[in-house]
Motif scaffolding. Structure first.
Motif, PDB file in Angstrom:
ATOM      1  N   HIS A  70       0.599  -1.484   0.337  1.00 32.72           N
ATOM      2  CA  HIS A  70      -0.467   0.387  -0.057  1.00 32.72           C
ATOM      3  C   HIS A  70       1.077   1.503  -0.653  1.00 32.72           C
ATOM      4  O   HIS A  70       1.580   1.533   1.228  1.00 32.72           O
ATOM      5  N   HIS A  72       1.128   4.651  -2.506  1.00 33.12           N
ATOM      6  CA  HIS A  72       0.881   5.628  -2.558  1.00 33.12           C
ATOM      7  C   HIS A  72       2.003   6.879  -3.819  1.00 33.12           C
ATOM      8  O   HIS A  72       3.275   7.366  -3.742  1.00 33.12           O
ATOM      9  N   LYS A 205      -7.117  -0.977  -6.785  1.00 33.60           N
ATOM     10  CA  LYS A 205      -6.891  -0.135  -5.490  1.00 33.60           C
ATOM     11  C   LYS A 205      -7.628   0.595  -5.749  1.00 33.60           C
ATOM     12  O   LYS A 205      -8.463   1.413  -6.636  1.00 33.60           O
ATOM     13  N   HIS A 271      -5.917  -0.915   5.899  1.00 34.12           N
ATOM     14  CA  HIS A 271      -6.469  -0.118   7.296  1.00 34.12           C
ATOM     15  C   HIS A 271      -6.926  -0.969   8.128  1.00 34.12           C
ATOM     16  O   HIS A 271      -7.857  -0.944   9.756  1.00 34.12           O
ATOM     17  N   ASP A 341       1.400   2.689   3.352  1.00 34.38           N
ATOM     18  CA  ASP A 341       0.606   4.300   3.372  1.00 34.38           C
ATOM     19  C   ASP A 341       1.067   5.371   3.030  1.00 34.38           C
ATOM     20  O   ASP A 341       0.815   6.398   3.075  1.00 34.38           O
TER      21      ASP A 341
HETATM   22 ZN   LIG Z   1      -4.141   4.750   1.273  1.00 34.30          ZN
END
Ligand SMILES: [Zn+2]
Length: 412
Positions: A70, A72, A205, A271, A341
């Protein structure tokens, strides 16, 4: 007051507001323990490289199996990448968006010039410091789209083209994998899915609340069928979304993803839905913790091989309460998957290491190591934090970090 002073004051004022609400909600004691700004230091120093805790976090881990599921991609679109950020994120008439963008950019150590390239270069530099074989999965990010699948730029927050994520992953195959983002209502959704799959995408995603996707809609059925045929998982945000505003929060309800599970699609709920509340659609729509609905899916025998949770962003101050229940559910650990993340671990105010220690999840002696590490390498910091977390002997199982097979050699 000149413009610069005004902006600084506004940032401080809004940040203080956010802080005050965080303090009142969580009883948060140590905010912000290392300041607001990532110093973006480069070159991991020897005292961190050779620290006994560094050996500890990598001991018994096969780094060639570690895929961070995960991460970005962001940028400003100055690199011919097709990356797009909503211009309202640059305007003080949208102060929350503006501040969010500022923190995102700083978390990713983006330069003012060549910002798209600088974001990737930073990720590459961080990756070179990870043990051999460690890879990060880069996320594309589709537009917010209407009921017919037509892009609605005005209401979108940002856009990362599939081709861009794919090209960066191809450029650095030793460091990156990628996940495509395809809105299922698009007229060309199946075609794009096939194309992404052929182009090496490891997953799809979604951020349903911000993309206008209702995962429970029959409009997703053909997309689910195709995902099932390709044996490709969806990584879908579940629970409340504060990082990317817009859209409909109800779409993030974990129960709405049942349609995908019932179609035999593997789903990773991001999450573990640790943030916020959702309506319990099974029980008169009363408001319950989104995490409880995630738990219900995890505990549904029919979904045993289908539903998974990623532990990205789990150390953020508003999600950290979920760490203890996740540690305790050792029977779930085979279905938990680590992700960072990124760039969130680089946004200093979001994670308090001291608070994690105060909660009994980390040892006090580990705090300075983690604080130092974060200033140099947020990817390593995120991994280290989760590897060191220990509550009464319960830790995140090794399998949570060795995630490669989930994406590369899925069960037939
Ligand atoms: Zn994220």
């Amino acid at each position: 007051m000149d413009r610069r002073q005004f902006l600084t004051k506004s940032i401080l004022g809004s940040t203080a507001l956010v802080a005050a609400s965080a303090l009142s909600v969580t009883g948060y004691r140590f905010w912000p323990e290392s300041g607001l700004t990532n110093p973006c230091l480069t070159g991991l120093p020897n005292d961190l490289k050779n620290h006994p805790l560094m050996a500890k976090i990598w001991s018994d881990i096969d780094s060639s199996q570690v895929w961070d599921c995960h991460a970005h991609m962001i940028g400003t679109g100055d690199g011919n990448s097709g990356v797009w950020f909503n211009p309202s994120m640059n305007s003080w008439s949208h102060p929350i968006l503006k501040i969010q963008k500022h923190f995102y950019m700083n978390g990713g150590c983006i330069a003012d010039q060549n910002s798209d390239v600088s974001y990737v270069e930073r990720m590459v530099a961080l990756s070179t410091e990870m043990p051999h074989g460690y890879k990060t999965m880069l996320f594309a990010f589709d537009w917010l789209r209407d009921g017919q699948g037509v892009a609605d730029k005005e209401r979108s927050i940002f856009y990362i083209p599939n081709d861009y994520a794919a090209s960066v992953a191809k450029q650095y195959p030793q460091y990156f994998e990628w996940a495509a983002s395809i809105h299922p209502y698009r007229a060309d959704a199946l075609h794009e899915l096939e194309k992404a799959h052929n182009n090496g995408a490891r997953a799809i995603k979604w951020l349903p609340s911000s993309m206008g996707i209702d995962p429970a809609s029959t409009k997703c059925s053909k997309f689910y069928q195709k995902l099932h045929d390709l044996n490709m998982p969806i990584i879908s945000h579940a629970g409340r979304e504060d990082a990317v505003l817009g859209g409909n929060q109800a779409h993030g309800n974990p129960l709405r993803i049942r349609r995908a599970l019932d179609a035999g699609v593997r789903v990773v709920l991001a999450h573990c839905a640790s943030h916020g509340n959702d309506e319990d659609l099974d029980n008169g729509n009363k408001s319950v913790k989104s995490f409880d609905l995630f738990s219900r899916l995890m505990d549904t025998p029919a979904y045993n091989n289908l539903v998974f949770g990623d532990i990205s962003a789990i150390a953020l101050f508003f999600n950290a309460w979920a760490i203890k229940p996740l540690l305790a559910r050792t029977d779930w650990h085979q279905r938990l998957i680590n992700g960072s993340d990124y760039p969130l671990p680089g946004i200093l105010p979001l994670i308090s290491i001291k608070e994690l220690a105060h909660m009994g999840l980390l040892q006090k002696e580990q705090v300075p190591f983690l604080q130092d590490l974060r200033n140099y390498n947020p990817l390593m910091f995120d991994f280290a934090t989760k590897r060191l977390i220990n509550f009464k002997g319960n830790v995140f199982a090794k399998s949570i970090f060795e995630t490669r097979n989930f994406f590369e050699k899925p069960p037939a």
